[in-house]
Design a protein around this motif. Structure first.
Motif: not given
Length: 731
Positions: A324-341
């Motif tokens: 969770d830091r720039p240049g490391g291993a980060m998470f995307a934040q998609p416009a249509a997020d299936l995690r909401q389901l």
């Protein structure tokens, strides 16, 4: 002539394209330099879109099996009448668990099919749901579900800002990323090195990516988890653990460091094939890098310790302070997020078990390796009907010869597919899928794995052909049948029901955008409205995305903790109980005698993402790609001729030998997805160079126990010279 801007749907890269269209025909396809993510990059698969559209072998009308066993063309209404009559009778007689559903990986490349196949899955309510995940990415989804609370909450290497990238069991120069949407990987990795960064690849095969790397460490297949735990051991014993501010969001550090005590570099080196000093240096370099990420994919998933390996990759990212830091291993934040389901925390693992061997359900599905026995074995719940959507499990499933034989025992099989392939040739009803050029496109699934937050909606490049029916409409008709509304059900009413259910889950107004049409655009609108991006309070919609055919750029990946977490504790779970418990199995492997026999691993090619691509001239041309890589030392030692016979516990194949030093001694490699020698399949170009089916050799009883994923890498095999030169028989 018009120039249509759209996105290639054939792999995870999602490259922007420009197609020149005249009189309803695509003349040329080139990369779109203005696309927000790909910037003009494309690969040969994009050119294959034109050939796919015009391929005479592509299905264009439904087929129904006649009493004498032939598949004959029929009307759409007649095809669904057969499905209604026979499927309803099976459900009435046997129950819904007697119907199995299989979704192939092209489903993930089509947002409409993704959404309506999920609706069919819910409407059917069968426990016998299978997908390509359990021969591919399920270990990563499971580890992320346990660690972060969501199967789509997957840490991605922030390649464009990374200074040290460690890759295990992945070949992104060929795949353009896998669970990593990153078009133009060669340029991105070269840019990493030009800015002083370092690229290290751990793989039994010196892949194209390994050849570009600063360093390649050949590891014994299946030993990745041992290597990773040894690196954690070094971090713990040398005081190199530094969470860099993540401490308030992480629990379990002491547990994982205690687990690593038995896995010193000296203890694991004999099993890994990597010197202890090299392991220590690797861990120290990772810890010392200004920004770093560890990334693993198919090779780390499709092995005996797939889920543990996937977990330990992110443990390393966390212990070095690179999550969770720039240049490391980060998470995307998609416009249509299936995690909401999936808003409810929990593991969603083991809620039910397969009928025959008792394999646990994982994230709503059973292991594909279980499907053959569920068809073969009599008793209540025996699978009597199978629906396949965009898949070829007769070639992708482990012990695929057994599954192929089982398909002919079904009372009913329905396939929705582009081709009459090695799977759909067994179907009683085959429903044709339309050409990708006649469908809209949005990267719904792969937005969760993109190295930059973007969104592109593509309108169809060409108008639908007169005989076309959208995939989602076929799925709606099947929903109507399983819902007992018949083959002539009111599809608009069923679509309203699907949209209403999605809107309720998302907590948005289904009818807020009255101008939006029904069908998949309405469902996508609901997801976009519930998503994270708004401009001065104005919801993001399909209509707005259409205004930006080159895509919308929402910026680079940004830190998301703790908001991205959905675990019951609200923390990153560094030591989930089931993963900690599985380390005992890994510990036992430390003292197990090491076999000196040959082992088989897979590989992929830029032109061969799925088996149907072997039927397109641009993608099929060139040298034979279905060959057995063998190190010259082994060629000489085994006295191999031009062809080798490869034998495993489950099968035997004869295949052309390609001597190469890219594989380590003791390791051989075959690509997947071949074996186009079935006379009833209609893939005529592919049949000219059929290759061999590597999954005949995969043992369907060998699974990663936490994810149900088949062991497709590290398969013990015996190899000798084939008795008949040029013979490609399967036994």
């Amino acid at each position: 002539m018009q120039v249509q801007r759209h996105v290639c749907p054939l792999c995870e890269a999602g490259c922007g394209l420009e197609s020149s269209v005249e009189a309803g025909e695509v003349l040329t396809i080139r990369g779109n330099r203005d696309h927000v993510l790909s910037h003009g990059h494309l690969c040969p698969k994009a050119v294959g879109l034109k050939e796919l559209h015009t391929d005479p072998d592509r299905l264009r009308t439904p087929l129904v099996r006649t009493p004498d066993g032939r598949l004959e063309p029929v009307s759409w209404d007649d095809a669904f009448a057969v499905i209604d009559q026979r499927l309803t009778a099976i459900i009435d007689r046997e129950g819904t668990d007697a119907v199995a559903l299989y979704l192939g990986n092209p489903v993930a490349h089509d947002f409409a099919t993704t959404l309506y196949a999920s609706a069919l899955m819910r409407a059917l309510g069968s426990r016998n749901t299978y997908t390509a995940n359990t021969v591919d990415a399920m270990p990563k989804f499971v580890s992320c579900q346990l660690m972060f609370g969501g199967m789509y909450t997957v840490p991605l290497p922030d390649i464009d800002r990374c200074s040290y990238l460690l890759i295990l069991g992945a070949n992104p120069l060929v795949s353009n990323g896998s669970l990593l949407t990153a078009p133009g990987m060669r340029a991105r990795l070269r840019a990493l090195r030009r800015r002083g960064g370092r690229l290290v690849v751990v793989d039994p095969n010196r892949t194209q990516t390994a050849q570009e790397a600063d360093e390649h460490l050949p590891i014994r297949p299946g030993a990745d988890a041992l290597l990773l735990l040894a690196m954690i051991h070094v971090l713990a014993t040398e005081g190199l653990i530094d969470l860099r501010g993540l401490e308030p969001h992480v629990r379990g550090v002491a547990t994982v460091t205690a687990l690593s005590e038995d896995f010193s570099p000296e203890a694991v080196a004999p099993q890994c094939g990597i010197d202890a000093a090299e392991i220590r240096r690797l861990a120290r370099d990772l810890a010392a890098a200004p920004t770093a990420a560890v990334y693993g994919r198919t090779g780390t998933c499709t092995q005996r310790f797939g889920t543990v390996t996937s977990w330990l990759i992110d443990v390393l990212n966390i212990l070095t302070g690179n999550l969770d830091r720039p240049g490391g291993a980060m998470f995307a934040q998609p416009a249509a997020d299936l995690r909401q389901l999936n808003s409810r925390p929990g593991t969603a693992i083991g809620r039910w078990h397969s009928r025959v061997r008792g394999a646990p359900e994982t994230l709503g599905e059973l292991p594909l390796a279980c499907l053959a026995e569920e068809i073969e074995t009599p008793g209540r719940g025996q699978v009597k009907a199978l629906i396949t959507v965009a898949g070829n499990p007769a070639r992708s499933a482990p012990d695929s010869a057994r599954l192929t034989a089982a398909l002919d025992q079904l009372d009913l099989m329905v396939s929705l597919d582009l081709y009459r392939n090695e799977t759909s040739m067994h179907a009683d009803v085959v429903l044709p899928a339309p050409s990708p050029l006649t469908k809209p496109h949005y990267d719904l699934f792969f937005g969760h794995f993109a190295i930059r937050n973007t969104a592109t909606y593509s309108s169809p490049v060409l108008p639908p052909e007169p005989y076309d029916r959208p995939d989602w409409e076929s799925l709606l008709r099947m929903i109507g049948i399983v819902a007992r509304q018949g083959a002539s059900a009111d599809l608009d009413a069923i679509d309203d029901m699907v949209a209403g259910s999605l809107a309720q889950t998302l907590g948005v107004d289904r009818d807020a955008d009255a101008a939006a049409p029904c069908g998949p655009e309405r469902l996508l609108n609901l997801l976009l409205r519930a998503g994270p991006y708004r401009d001065a309070g104005v919801p993001l919609t399909v209509a707005r995305l259409r205004e930006y055919p080159d895509g919308v750029d929402f910026g680079p990946l940004a830190p998301q903790l703790p908001d991205a977490l959905n675990t019951p504790s609200g923390l990153v779970e560094l030591a989930p109980d089931v993963l900690v418990a599985d380390v005992a199995r890994l510990r036992a492997s430390l003292v197990a005698p090491r076999s000196n026999g040959m082992v088989l691993i897979g590989r992929r090619h830029l032109r061969s993402n799925n088996s149907w691509m072997h039927n397109l001239p641009t993608l099929a041309k060139g040298p034979d790609r279905c060959t057995l890589y063998v190190h010259p030392i082994d060629v000489a030692r085994l006295k191999l001729g031009p062809y080798a016979r490869v034998t495993s516990r489950t099968g035997v194949i004869d295949v052309a030998v390609e001597a190469t030093e890219t594989v380590s001694p003791g390791v051989v490699s075959l690509p997947h997805g071949w074996g186009h020698d079935e006379p009833e399949a209609a893939v005529h170009l592919a049949a000219k160079r059929p290759g061999v089916n590597s999954n005949v050799l995969a043992d369907g009883t060998e699974l990663d126990p936490l994810s149900g994923t088949a062991v497709l890498n590290g398969i013990p095999v015996q190899i000798c010279t084939a008795p008949a030169k040029g013979k490609f028989d399967e036994y």
